[in-house]
Scaffold this motif. Structure first.
Motif, short mmCIF file in Angstrom:
data_model
loop_
_atom_site.label_atom_id
_atom_site.label_comp_id
_atom_site.label_asym_id
_atom_site.label_seq_id
_atom_site.Cartn_x
_atom_site.Cartn_y
_atom_site.Cartn_z
N TRP A 31 38.30 39.91 47.25
CA TRP A 31 37.30 39.65 46.23
C TRP A 31 38.00 39.13 44.98
O TRP A 31 38.78 39.84 44.35
N GLY A 32 37.72 37.90 44.64
CA GLY A 32 38.30 37.33 43.43
C GLY A 32 37.25 37.24 42.35
O GLY A 32 36.39 38.09 42.21
N GLY A 33 37.30 36.16 41.61
CA GLY A 33 36.29 35.94 40.58
C GLY A 33 36.22 37.05 39.57
O GLY A 33 37.21 37.64 39.16
N GLY A 34 34.98 37.37 39.18
CA GLY A 34 34.76 38.36 38.13
C GLY A 34 35.26 39.74 38.48
O GLY A 34 35.73 40.47 37.61
N HIS A 35 35.18 40.11 39.77
CA HIS A 35 35.64 41.44 40.16
C HIS A 35 37.13 41.61 39.87
O HIS A 35 37.56 42.61 39.29
N LEU A 36 37.93 40.61 40.26
CA LEU A 36 39.38 40.73 40.06
C LEU A 36 39.72 40.61 38.57
O LEU A 36 40.67 41.25 38.10
N VAL A 37 38.98 39.80 37.84
CA VAL A 37 39.18 39.70 36.39
C VAL A 37 39.05 41.08 35.75
O VAL A 37 39.90 41.52 34.98
N LEU A 38 37.95 41.75 36.06
CA LEU A 38 37.69 43.06 35.46
C LEU A 38 38.71 44.10 35.93
O LEU A 38 39.14 44.94 35.14
N ALA A 39 39.10 44.05 37.20
CA ALA A 39 40.08 45.01 37.71
C ALA A 39 41.39 44.89 36.94
O ALA A 39 41.95 45.90 36.48
N HIS A 40 41.90 43.67 36.79
CA HIS A 40 43.14 43.48 36.04
C HIS A 40 42.96 43.87 34.57
O HIS A 40 43.87 44.45 33.95
N ALA A 41 41.80 43.54 34.00
CA ALA A 41 41.57 43.86 32.59
C ALA A 41 41.58 45.37 32.35
O ALA A 41 42.19 45.86 31.39
N TYR A 42 40.91 46.11 33.23
CA TYR A 42 40.83 47.55 33.02
C TYR A 42 42.11 48.27 33.42
O TYR A 42 42.43 49.32 32.85
N VAL A 43 42.86 47.71 34.36
CA VAL A 43 44.22 48.24 34.59
C VAL A 43 45.04 48.05 33.33
O VAL A 43 45.80 48.94 32.91
#
Length: 893
Positions: free
Chosen positions: A644-656
């Protein structure tokens, strides 16, 4: 341009292409010289017939002569609706040489993500994320390219490539710098618009060199080619007419000269007038007439080949054209002799495949089929494909062309094809199938279901369309039970993504009011509270927090609807700054044995990512960082594994990154947030996830003491009002105010912090002093100018901190109080701040407090310990400050 014929040219279409051939040869030399050299991308652009295909063929010859591996693919005008068609062609040589176990081992984690798109494994049950599939294809090609170096990739007629391939190609082209591979792309100018055109433009930009624009032959070159083909006795007038008739188009010139040879026309001025008629017979209507001269069977064979578009075998064409094996073989030979069909270059060991000699011929033949017959032949082709066991998705491009006829079976096939497309990450292909199904039209009892499926297919790419489809579906009979509730929730999500927050809330609120008490109603209420919870403005319904608290108090966490309400209650309490112990207890009740419940995982679609981010953030801002970090890391791993890329991966990296920032690991935070922002650029600016990545990165750079870089980052990425309508953590106004103060724009900074305080109060009393820290920074900023107001603010900050009750909040409040005092009172308050923050998991704040205490108490040991802590955090600004104090040494003990 030179008039000299290329000495070793295998094709007459390569006349006057010396510069292009030199660039290709140079690129091949660079590729073969060093397997660590950066990749090269060449783009050849020209109108039909100007020699793009001939240049690609010559590239193959040069590359294979140098020992390169060459993979090639071609777009097709009738194949643009087939997702991943061109990238599958491209990788066919590698795929057919591998056993399934080898491919699985070689592609690793990407096998299950890219494999279905490549057709080498069955898709999973859930809808694939297009961004993740694209990333998987990029990774797959990169791995295969390293294995097969030196590798050359040739893509012809890229203007007719499917949208999914162009998406991959644009992403792959951006990352050629660290991969030694040569990519040559040929395309016509214009031809396509919209998303596919943007992808092709991105490919051209990634080339890093000007696009090669092919031009027509000069009169001199046309004369040279004429004499080389027909003999030196071709006179000047005849040669000039060849050029005038063809406009210098190399393909038309070659075809015209072949016709001259076939008719044994003497190349002299007296016969020049016959060239125009001969040229007409080589293309368009003349080509069709020439085809008809070959006989009805040959015409039917050519029509069937044009309908199939690819995978053209004599046996398959025979079925579609209703020809016997012998007759079909004779037709194929006749069409090869007439230079209409040729044998396709393929690495496959299956039956020999045919292709049209030139796309212009394929287009002319396809367009010559009477409309009704063409649609009927597509219907037969769909049945042949389906009967062969290749599935509804493979037959879909034919089904799309069948005339609407109230066919219930066709609607079912198109819905099935859409499901298969979604499973491999091709939502646009699914959309086309479902829109065509609506034209049939579906039976009344099915119609709403098709609209529901269409709304789901367009959700990621066109939320406004989703809104229309789902509203229509919900107004029709047919959607009942859980499926209706799913449609209502998906509609509310689309409204949210389309920045129609109030309508999103009202939609689920109205549906909940129709439901009797029970799990379904509670699920809808939870979604309503969730959308209200992510809204950054004033509450959409009065007394929301009180009603949420009252409803959550009845929940024990026995099902996911109750667990969702507990998470929402915990998040609301955290945002309001209620007691941290109680918040953690509420959040813990939403877990099952300390883990996310089945159906509430990061890749489960029922509730969405927002709910779990609320849960993790509630822990992050109540000093339960171990739990927050575990959840954020689990999200990142889940999205990586699922592709899953897109917005999901953006948010995952941001919150990590946010977790690292809260913990005080500033370098790690910066790395995660930069990765998040890079991914967010591809998803789109202005979205809440883009704000999340930017806000946290600016905050982290400020904590590191990299003020100039933080300002440049904010300027580059638009980190300024107007702010998004959804909640961003930490509070962007507070971060922006802190940034303005740091760069010396004090008045603007004070105004921004005051606005942050007002906005937080308006947003249902968001008074958690850890994520809305405007009051603390404002107190420091006003310490000299307005000490009385600064003191009142400091008291208010401490009151809020004690209400929340975390060591971090209380320690930070004491730091503010110490900054407003002098003498021993300042020392005492600073010491108390150190005591609290020493017990806090937030090491950056501890380091800052230790250094401030060392300065006030004139304590060298505390300054040195502060330096050690700051260095471990990556807080360069704190280190420099402490070192300056130590270097001065005045009054230190």
């Amino acid at each position: 341009m030179t008039e000299v014929r290329p000495p070793a040219a295998p094709s007459a279409a390569l006349w006057e292409r010396d510069e292009e051939l030199a660039a290709i040869a140079e690129a091949v030399d660079v590729l073969c010289a060093d397997r660590h050299s950066p990749g090269t991308l060449l783009v050849l652009r020209g109108e039909a017939g100007l020699g793009k295909t001939a240049l690609l063929a010559e590239t193959r010859r040069i590359a294979e002569q140098r020992g390169c591996t060459v993979w090639s693919a071609r777009g097709g005008e009738t194949l643009r609706t087939v997702p991943f068609n061109v990238v599958r062609q491209l990788l066919q040589p590698a795929l057919v040489s591998m056993l399934p176990e080898e491919a699985r081992e070689y592609l690793g984690d990407w096998y299950g993500i890219a494999g279905p798109a490549l057709g080498i494994t069955d898709p999973g049950e859930r809808q694939a994320d297009p961004q993740g599939v694209c990333e998987g294809l990029v990774a797959a090609v990169r791995r295969l390219a390293r294995r097969d170096w030196p590798l050359v990739l040739l893509i012809d007629d890229a203007h007719w490539a499917d949208q999914e391939t162009l998406y991959w190609l644009a992403a792959f082209a951006e990352r050629l710098a660290d991969l030694s591979v040569l990519v040559v792309v040929a395309r016509r100018p214009g031809e396509i618009t919209g998303v596919s055109a943007r992808h092709l433009d991105a490919v051209a930009e990634a080339a890093g060199r000007p696009v090669t624009n092919l031009s027509a032959l000069t009169p001199e070159a046309a004369a040279g080619l004429t004499r080389a083909t027909l003999g030196e006795n071709a006179d000047a007038a005849f040669c000039r007419e060849v050029w005038a008739v063809t406009g210098g188009n190399p393909y038309e010139t070659v075809e015209l000269l072949a016709k001259v040879q076939d008719t044994e026309l003497d190349p002299v001025e007296a016969h020049a007038g016959e060239l125009r008629e001969l040229n007409r017979s080589a293309r368009g209507g003349g080509l069709v007439a020439r085809l008809e001269e070959l006989g009805i069977d040959a015409t039917r064979f050519a029509w069937a080949a044009a309908i199939l578009g690819d995978g053209i075998t004599v046996d398959l064409v025979a079925q579609l054209a209703t020809l016997g094996p012998d007759a079909a073989a004779r037709c194929a030979e006749r069409l090869r002799g007439a230079r209409i069909l040729t044998e396709r270059h393929s690495a496959s060991s299956g039956p020999a495949e045919l292709e049209f000699v030139h796309p212009l011929i394929a287009t002319a033949v396809y367009n010559s089929i009477p409309d009704a017959l063409r649609r009927a032949m597509h219907g037969i082709a769909a049945r042949i494909v389906t009967d062969s066991g290749r599935g509804a998705a493979a037959a879909a491009r034919h089904l799309l062309e069948v005339h609407p006829d109230d066919d219930e079976e066709l609607v079912w096939q198109l819905r099935e094809a859409a499901r298969e497309h979604l499973a491999v990450g091709a939502p646009d292909a699914a959309r086309r199938c479902l829109e065509r199904a609506l034209e049939e039209p579906p039976r009344p009892e099915v119609h709403a279901h098709v609209l529901h499926e269409l709304g789901s297919a367009t959700f990621l790419t066109a939320p406004a369309r989703t809104i229309g489809h789902l509203r229509t579906a919900l107004g029709m009979p047919g959607l009942d039970g859980d499926r209706r509730v799913d449609a209502v929730i998906r509609l509310s999500q689309a409204l949210l993504h389309n920045d129609q927050m109030e309508e999103a809330v009202r939609t689920v609120e109205a549906e909940a009011a129709r439901m009797p008490a029970g799990p379904t109603r509670m699920r809808l209420q939870a979604v309503q509270f969730m959308w209200e919870g992510v809204h950054a403005g004033e509450s959409l319904t009065p007394d929301r927090s009180e009603r949420l608290a009252e409803l959550a108090a009845t929940c024990t966490g026995r099902d996911n609807a109750e667990r969702a309400l507990l998470i929402l209650r915990g998040f609301d309490a955290m945002m309001r700054g209620e007691n941290a112990e109680e918040i953690a207890e509420i959040c813990d009740r939403a877990l099952v044995n300390g883990r996310l419940a089945p159906g509430l995982g990061w890749t489960d679609n029922e509730w969405g990512v927002e709910l779990l981010l609320m849960l993790a953030s509630s822990y992050a801002y109540t000093d339960r960082l171990d739990r927050a970090e575990a959840l954020y890391s689990e999200a990142l791993q889940a999205y990586d594994t699922a592709g899953w890329g897109g917005g999901h991966l953006v948010l995952a990296h941001a919150y990590v990154g946010l977790a690292h920032r809260r913990r005080g690991r500033l370098e790690a935070a910066e790395n995660s947030l930069r990765e998040s922002l890079s991914l967010a650029e591809r998803v789109g600016r202005g979205l809440p996830l883009y704000w999340t990545a930017t806000c946290n990165l600016v905050d982290t750079l400020l904590a590191r003491g990299h003020v100039d870089e933080a300002w440049a980052m904010a300027e580059r990425h638009g980190f300024a009002p107007p702010y998004p309508s959804t909640v961003v953590l930490p509070d962007p106004r507070s971060v922006r105010g802190r940034l303005l103060l740091a760069v010396g724009r004090t008045k603007e900074g004070v105004n921004e912090l005051e606005a942050a305080e007002k906005a937080a109060a308006a947003a249902r009393g968001h008074h958690n002093p850890v994520h809305v820290f405007a009051a603390a920074d404002l107190a420091r900023a006003l310490a000299t100018e307005d000490p009385a107001r600064a003191a009142r603010l400091a008291v208010d900050v401490r009151r809020r901190a004690e209400r929340l009750g975390t060591d971090t909040a209380i320690g930070e409040a004491l730091r503010v109080a110490a900054a407003l005092e002098t003498g021993q009172r300042a020392v005492r308050l600073a010491g108390q701040a150190v005591t609290y923050l020493e017990s806090s998991p937030c090491q950056y704040e501890h380091a800052a407090a230790r250094i401030e205490y060392g300065v006030l108490a004139r304590s060298v040991p505390d300054l040195e310990r502060g330096v050690a802590l700051a260095r471990s955090c990556g807080a360069d600004g704190l280190v420099e400050r402490a070192r300056a104090e130590l270097a001065t040494g005045v009054g230190l003990r």
